[in-house]
Design a protein around this motif. Structure first.
Motif, PDB file in Angstrom:
ATOM      1  N   PRO A   1      18.403  28.113  49.327  1.00 48.66           N
ATOM      2  CA  PRO A   1      18.256  29.022  48.822  1.00 48.66           C
ATOM      3  C   PRO A   1      19.318  29.930  47.831  1.00 48.66           C
ATOM      4  CG  PRO A   1      19.339  30.077  50.902  1.00 48.66           C
ATOM      5  CD  PRO A   1      18.567  28.468  50.727  1.00 48.66           C
ATOM      6  N   PRO A   2      19.189  30.176  46.751  1.00 48.39           N
ATOM      7  CA  PRO A   2      20.243  31.186  45.695  1.00 48.39           C
ATOM      8  C   PRO A   2      21.371  31.661  46.003  1.00 48.39           C
ATOM      9  CG  PRO A   2      18.186  32.468  44.978  1.00 48.39           C
ATOM     10  CD  PRO A   2      18.123  31.398  46.614  1.00 48.39           C
ATOM     11  N   VAL A   3      22.489  30.657  45.488  1.00 55.07           N
ATOM     12  CA  VAL A   3      24.017  31.474  46.113  1.00 55.07           C
ATOM     13  C   VAL A   3      24.258  32.227  44.563  1.00 55.07           C
ATOM     14  CG1 VAL A   3      26.737  30.846  47.023  1.00 55.07           C
ATOM     15  CG2 VAL A   3      24.231  29.705  47.226  1.00 55.07           C
ATOM     16  N   SER A   4      24.615  33.631  44.939  1.00 49.81           N
ATOM     17  CA  SER A   4      24.964  34.422  43.920  1.00 49.81           C
ATOM     18  C   SER A   4      26.879  34.022  43.689  1.00 49.81           C
ATOM     19  CB  SER A   4      25.224  35.694  43.640  1.00 49.81           C
ATOM     20  OG  SER A   4      26.009  36.113  44.921  1.00 49.81           O
ATOM     21  N   PRO A   5      26.926  33.645  42.149  1.00 43.79           N
ATOM     22  CA  PRO A   5      28.511  33.176  42.236  1.00 43.79           C
ATOM     23  C   PRO A   5      29.495  34.299  42.737  1.00 43.79           C
ATOM     24  CG  PRO A   5      27.542  33.401  40.040  1.00 43.79           C
ATOM     25  CD  PRO A   5      26.599  33.688  41.366  1.00 43.79           C
ATOM     26  N   PRO A   6      30.843  34.070  43.183  1.00 42.06           N
ATOM     27  CA  PRO A   6      31.756  35.049  43.759  1.00 42.06           C
ATOM     28  C   PRO A   6      31.894  35.685  42.617  1.00 42.06           C
ATOM     29  CG  PRO A   6      33.194  32.722  43.058  1.00 42.06           C
ATOM     30  CD  PRO A   6      31.070  32.806  43.427  1.00 42.06           C
ATOM     31  N   SER A   7      31.492  36.816  42.607  1.00 41.81           N
ATOM     32  CA  SER A   7      32.169  37.701  41.745  1.00 41.81           C
ATOM     33  C   SER A   7      33.993  37.375  40.717  1.00 41.81           C
ATOM     34  CB  SER A   7      32.773  39.368  41.567  1.00 41.81           C
ATOM     35  OG  SER A   7      32.798  39.239  42.419  1.00 41.81           O
TER      36      SER A   7
ATOM     37  N   SER B   1      39.887  37.380  47.894  1.00 44.81           N
ATOM     38  CA  SER B   1      41.350  36.225  47.670  1.00 44.81           C
ATOM     39  C   SER B   1      41.469  36.771  45.869  1.00 44.81           C
ATOM     40  CB  SER B   1      40.857  34.770  47.287  1.00 44.81           C
ATOM     41  OG  SER B   1      40.192  34.368  46.453  1.00 44.81           O
ATOM     42  N   VAL B   2      42.851  36.758  45.924  1.00 42.36           N
ATOM     43  CA  VAL B   2      43.645  37.183  44.621  1.00 42.36           C
ATOM     44  C   VAL B   2      44.315  35.962  44.058  1.00 42.36           C
ATOM     45  CG1 VAL B   2      45.877  37.915  43.409  1.00 42.36           C
ATOM     46  CG2 VAL B   2      44.312  39.699  45.274  1.00 42.36           C
ATOM     47  N   LYS B   3      43.656  35.326  42.918  1.00 44.35           N
ATOM     48  CA  LYS B   3      44.067  33.954  42.189  1.00 44.35           C
ATOM     49  C   LYS B   3      45.063  34.193  40.377  1.00 44.35           C
ATOM     50  CE  LYS B   3      44.001  29.959  41.415  1.00 44.35           C
ATOM     51  NZ  LYS B   3      44.774  29.385  41.978  1.00 44.35           N
ATOM     52  N   VAL B   4      46.477  34.346  40.615  1.00 39.54           N
ATOM     53  CA  VAL B   4      47.905  34.480  40.129  1.00 39.54           C
ATOM     54  C   VAL B   4      47.469  33.163  38.947  1.00 39.54           C
ATOM     55  CG1 VAL B   4      50.155  34.736  39.608  1.00 39.54           C
ATOM     56  CG2 VAL B   4      48.888  36.104  41.125  1.00 39.54           C
ATOM     57  N   THR B   5      47.462  33.114  37.505  1.00 41.39           N
ATOM     58  CA  THR B   5      47.517  31.634  36.613  1.00 41.39           C
ATOM     59  C   THR B   5      49.079  32.124  36.133  1.00 41.39           C
ATOM     60  OG1 THR B   5      46.026  32.307  35.597  1.00 41.39           O
ATOM     61  CG2 THR B   5      45.138  30.632  36.851  1.00 41.39           C
ATOM     62  N   LEU B   6      49.231  31.063  35.791  1.00 41.22           N
ATOM     63  CA  LEU B   6      50.756  31.127  34.883  1.00 41.22           C
ATOM     64  C   LEU B   6      50.837  30.474  34.019  1.00 41.22           C
ATOM     65  CD1 LEU B   6      53.141  32.526  37.319  1.00 41.22           C
ATOM     66  CD2 LEU B   6      51.909  34.093  35.981  1.00 41.22           C
TER      67      LEU B   6
ATOM     68  N   ALA C   1      47.737  29.098  31.900  1.00 39.32           N
ATOM     69  CA  ALA C   1      47.687  30.674  31.329  1.00 39.32           C
ATOM     70  C   ALA C   1      47.592  31.565  32.183  1.00 39.32           C
ATOM     71  CB  ALA C   1      45.649  30.722  30.952  1.00 39.32           C
ATOM     72  N   ASP C   2      48.146  32.437  31.682  1.00 41.80           N
ATOM     73  CA  ASP C   2      48.571  33.663  32.202  1.00 41.80           C
ATOM     74  C   ASP C   2      46.822  34.809  32.602  1.00 41.80           C
ATOM     75  OD1 ASP C   2      50.937  32.964  31.823  1.00 41.80           O
ATOM     76  OD2 ASP C   2      52.003  34.342  30.892  1.00 41.80           O
ATOM     77  N   GLU C   3      47.221  34.992  34.028  1.00 41.89           N
ATOM     78  CA  GLU C   3      45.597  36.195  34.565  1.00 41.89           C
ATOM     79  C   GLU C   3      46.016  36.444  36.084  1.00 41.89           C
ATOM     80  OE1 GLU C   3      41.598  36.249  32.572  1.00 41.89           O
ATOM     81  OE2 GLU C   3      41.933  34.451  33.991  1.00 41.89           O
ATOM     82  N   VAL C   4      45.266  37.375  36.165  1.00 38.70           N
ATOM     83  CA  VAL C   4      45.636  38.098  37.293  1.00 38.70           C
ATOM     84  C   VAL C   4      44.445  38.041  37.589  1.00 38.70           C
ATOM     85  CG1 VAL C   4      46.179  39.185  39.485  1.00 38.70           C
ATOM     86  CG2 VAL C   4      47.571  38.317  38.210  1.00 38.70           C
ATOM     87  N   LYS C   5      43.154  37.091  38.879  1.00 39.62           N
ATOM     88  CA  LYS C   5      42.146  37.597  39.036  1.00 39.62           C
ATOM     89  C   LYS C   5      41.710  38.036  40.195  1.00 39.62           C
ATOM     90  CE  LYS C   5      41.006  33.808  37.193  1.00 39.62           C
ATOM     91  NZ  LYS C   5      40.160  32.467  36.391  1.00 39.62           N
ATOM     92  N   LEU C   6      40.230  38.940  40.410  1.00 46.01           N
ATOM     93  CA  LEU C   6      40.099  39.289  42.372  1.00 46.01           C
ATOM     94  C   LEU C   6      38.667  38.385  42.060  1.00 46.01           C
ATOM     95  CD1 LEU C   6      40.598  40.734  44.960  1.00 46.01           C
ATOM     96  CD2 LEU C   6      39.565  43.120  43.571  1.00 46.01           C
ATOM     97  N   ILE C   7      38.877  37.752  42.789  1.00 46.49           N
ATOM     98  CA  ILE C   7      37.525  36.873  43.138  1.00 46.49           C
ATOM     99  C   ILE C   7      37.114  37.494  44.914  1.00 46.49           C
ATOM    100  CG2 ILE C   7      36.894  34.595  43.096  1.00 46.49           C
ATOM    101  CD1 ILE C   7      39.389  33.599  41.987  1.00 46.49           C
ATOM    102  N   GLY C   8      35.076  37.105  44.360  1.00 49.28           N
ATOM    103  CA  GLY C   8      34.542  37.283  45.675  1.00 49.28           C
ATOM    104  C   GLY C   8      34.502  38.416  46.209  1.00 49.28           C
ATOM    105  N   GLY C   9      33.286  38.753  47.460  1.00 50.95           N
ATOM    106  CA  GLY C   9      34.002  40.493  47.866  1.00 50.95           C
ATOM    107  C   GLY C   9      32.564  40.647  46.941  1.00 50.95           C
ATOM    108  N   ALA C  10      32.571  42.008  47.822  1.00 49.69           N
ATOM    109  CA  ALA C  10      30.890  42.455  47.275  1.00 49.69           C
ATOM    110  C   ALA C  10      30.847  42.973  46.002  1.00 49.69           C
ATOM    111  CB  ALA C  10      30.472  44.117  47.317  1.00 49.69           C
ATOM    112  N   ALA C  11      29.973  41.945  44.525  1.00 47.85           N
ATOM    113  CA  ALA C  11      29.980  41.902  43.177  1.00 47.85           C
ATOM    114  C   ALA C  11      29.679  43.463  42.486  1.00 47.85           C
ATOM    115  CB  ALA C  11      28.647  40.835  42.818  1.00 47.85           C
TER     116      ALA C  11
END
Lengths: 308, 193
Positions: B10-16, B172-177, B183-193
């Motif tokens: 079954p298709p899995v929607s990618p995490p938002s 989950s919160v993903k911080v990249t530096l 690269a500098d960025e903060v992303k919120l991954i997963g949960g309801a799209a």
């Protein structure tokens, strides 16, 4: 990571490097006021010593205690072993006590391998017969790396009683894994035929110490066991010292950066002259200090994670 | 040749994925924390910044650089590895130990500011407090974090917060530096799209 550390051959280059790097971080602890870490709190380490060894036992004990493990020292003398208890029954007792790791020193080669089949915890070989002593090889590699900056590409001469030396065997295996070139040096009677190729291809054998010295980065002197003097491995102690002992004039034939190692205890005046043992090239005292850091690293890496 | 039609999963929607802080916003947040430190510590004298690896270490250096740019003050920076002080060591595969670098001045009698990227359960900070007490006795300890995502399991709060992000536990919160990830960025991954 491994479950047991039984042989220098258990370690691939990546694992050995991880242990040496971890030991480097553990060594920084020695300079602190509080020399204790909580990493192994609640774990039990048993030192199971069937042979006398103050140096190695204290080193393992200090390492385990600095990581907050509970340590039980079990020496065969004065224990139920002298009443005839077998290794297997001792192992079952340790198992029942919930030992997370057993550090074993045994006069029989292969005893730690056998023990590893009987206990659930990790088994660390602290010297078995004339077979292996892997943490000694790791601390030797650590000492080379801290003095000379690297292990790969070094020329290491291991000199003396290779036949009976577990230190030599573990060192040949580990140094080959880490990319050093090992030459075994000693009288023909004390170097088993084909030992080099049997343990690690590329290992060389020489019977002439003077020829090997000028190209060596590291000279590792092995202890000549006086208790075997009566055997006919070599004519006399004096002749051995003259041909294979490292004295001042010989030491001066080494390259300027070269270091002299010895696993201890030393026979001063026999395999190593006092002038050499006390020179700045000698790493003998450092090796003892590094032993604690390396054993801390091994205990942490074997026991610090999830139980398997 | 025709391949038999295999039953497809079954298709899995990618995490938002939602960007919370862009590079420019992250820089502004670091500037703001640097100003707040200067203000709250009244000039940052006697202060030491200790970054918690991995991403707390470059953040601590950035804060020190910005404090220096604003007020021409050199704040010593160190790194505090907390691996051996974690209370979950036995639940995971063994972790490699990182370096701990305490500034030459030491931390005795200093105001130590711990710096981390994300404040979550508070267990990392608890471990850091244990580690600190083994290397010295600071006069006080403060905490600076880039992101506070909530869900505390211990009574711990931050003194300086770059951004509060209400999250679900499943997210989950993903911080990249730039220093560690390019690269500098903060992303919120997963949960309801």
């Amino acid at each position: 990571m491994l479950k047991h550390l039984l042989s220098g051959a258990d370690l691939d280059a990546a694992t050995a490097t991880l242990i040496l790097d971890t030991a480097g971080e553990m060594a920084r602890l020695a300079g602190r006021e509080v020399k204790k870490l909580p990493a192994l709190r609640g774990r039990t380490v048993v030192n199971l010593f069937y042979e006398d060894s103050t140096r190695t036992r204290i080193s393992f004990e200090a390492a385990a205690k600095r990581l907050s493990a509970d340590v039980i020292n079990f020496s065969a003398k004065g224990s139920s072993v002298s009443k005839g208890e077998s290794l297997k029954d001792t192992a079952l007792t340790l198992q029942a006590m919930g030992a997370d790791a057993v550090v074993i020193r045994h006069p029989a080669s292969g005893a730690p391998h056998t023990l590893a089949n009987w206990v659930d915890g990790s088994v660390l070989n602290a010297g078995d017969g004339t077979h292996e002593h892997p943490t000694q090889a790791l601390l030797d590699a650590y000492t080379m790396r801290s003095r000379l900056g690297r292990v790969a590409g070094l020329s290491v001469a291991v000199v003396g009683d290779v036949l009976h030396s577990r230190v030599a065997r573990s060192n040949v295996l580990l140094l080959a894994t880490l990319g050093a070139k090992v030459t075994l040096v000693g009288p023909p009677t004390l170097i088993p035929v084909d030992i080099g190729t049997a343990l690690a291809p590329g290992t060389e054998v020489s019977y002439d110490l003077d020829a090997v010295l000028p190209t060596s980065d590291v000279v590792m002197m092995l202890r000549v066991q006086r208790e075997r003097m009566a055997d006919s491995y070599f004519p006399s102690a004096r002749e051995y010292a003259r041909r294979y002992g490292l004295d001042g004039p010989r030491m001066r034939r080494l390259p300027d950066h070269a270091i002299v190692m010895h696993p201890g205890p030393m026979n001063r005046g026999m395999e190593i002259a006092p002038e050499v043992a006390d020179s700045p090239r000698s790493t003998i005292v450092e090796q003892v200090t590094n032993g604690v850091s390396v054993r801390m690293a091994v205990l942490y890496l074997l026991l610090g994670g999830m139980n398997r | 040749m025709a391949y038999p039609q295999a039953a497809l999963p079954p298709p899995v929607s990618p995490p938002s994925v939602k960007v919370i802080l862009t590079s420019a916003e992250l820089a502004r947040v670091v500037d703001r924390i640097a100003h707040q430190i200067l203000e709250k510590t009244q000039g940052a004298a006697g202060t030491v910044l200790l970054g918690i690896p991995t991403r707390g270490a470059p953040l601590a250096h950035r804060l020190a650089a910005r404090i220096n740019a604003f007020e021409d003050i050199d704040v010593p920076v160190g790194v505090l590895d907390i691996t051996l002080y974690r209370d979950d060591l036995r639940r995971h595969a063994v972790r490699a130990i990182g370096p701990t670098e305490v500034p030459a001045e030491g931390i005795d009698g200093k105001r130590v500011i711990l710096v981390d990227d994300v404040l979550f359960s508070g267990r990392t900070v608890r471990a850091a407090l244990d580690a600190l007490s083994d290397i010295g006795r600071p006069s006080s300890v403060q905490l600076a974090v880039l992101v506070d995502r909530g869900h505390r399991e211990l009574p711990i709060r931050a003194d300086y917060v770059g951004k509060n992000i209400p999250t679900a536990l499943a997210e989950s919160v993903k911080v990249t530096l730039a220093e560690t990830d390019g690269a500098d960025e903060v992303k919120l991954i997963g949960g309801a799209a």
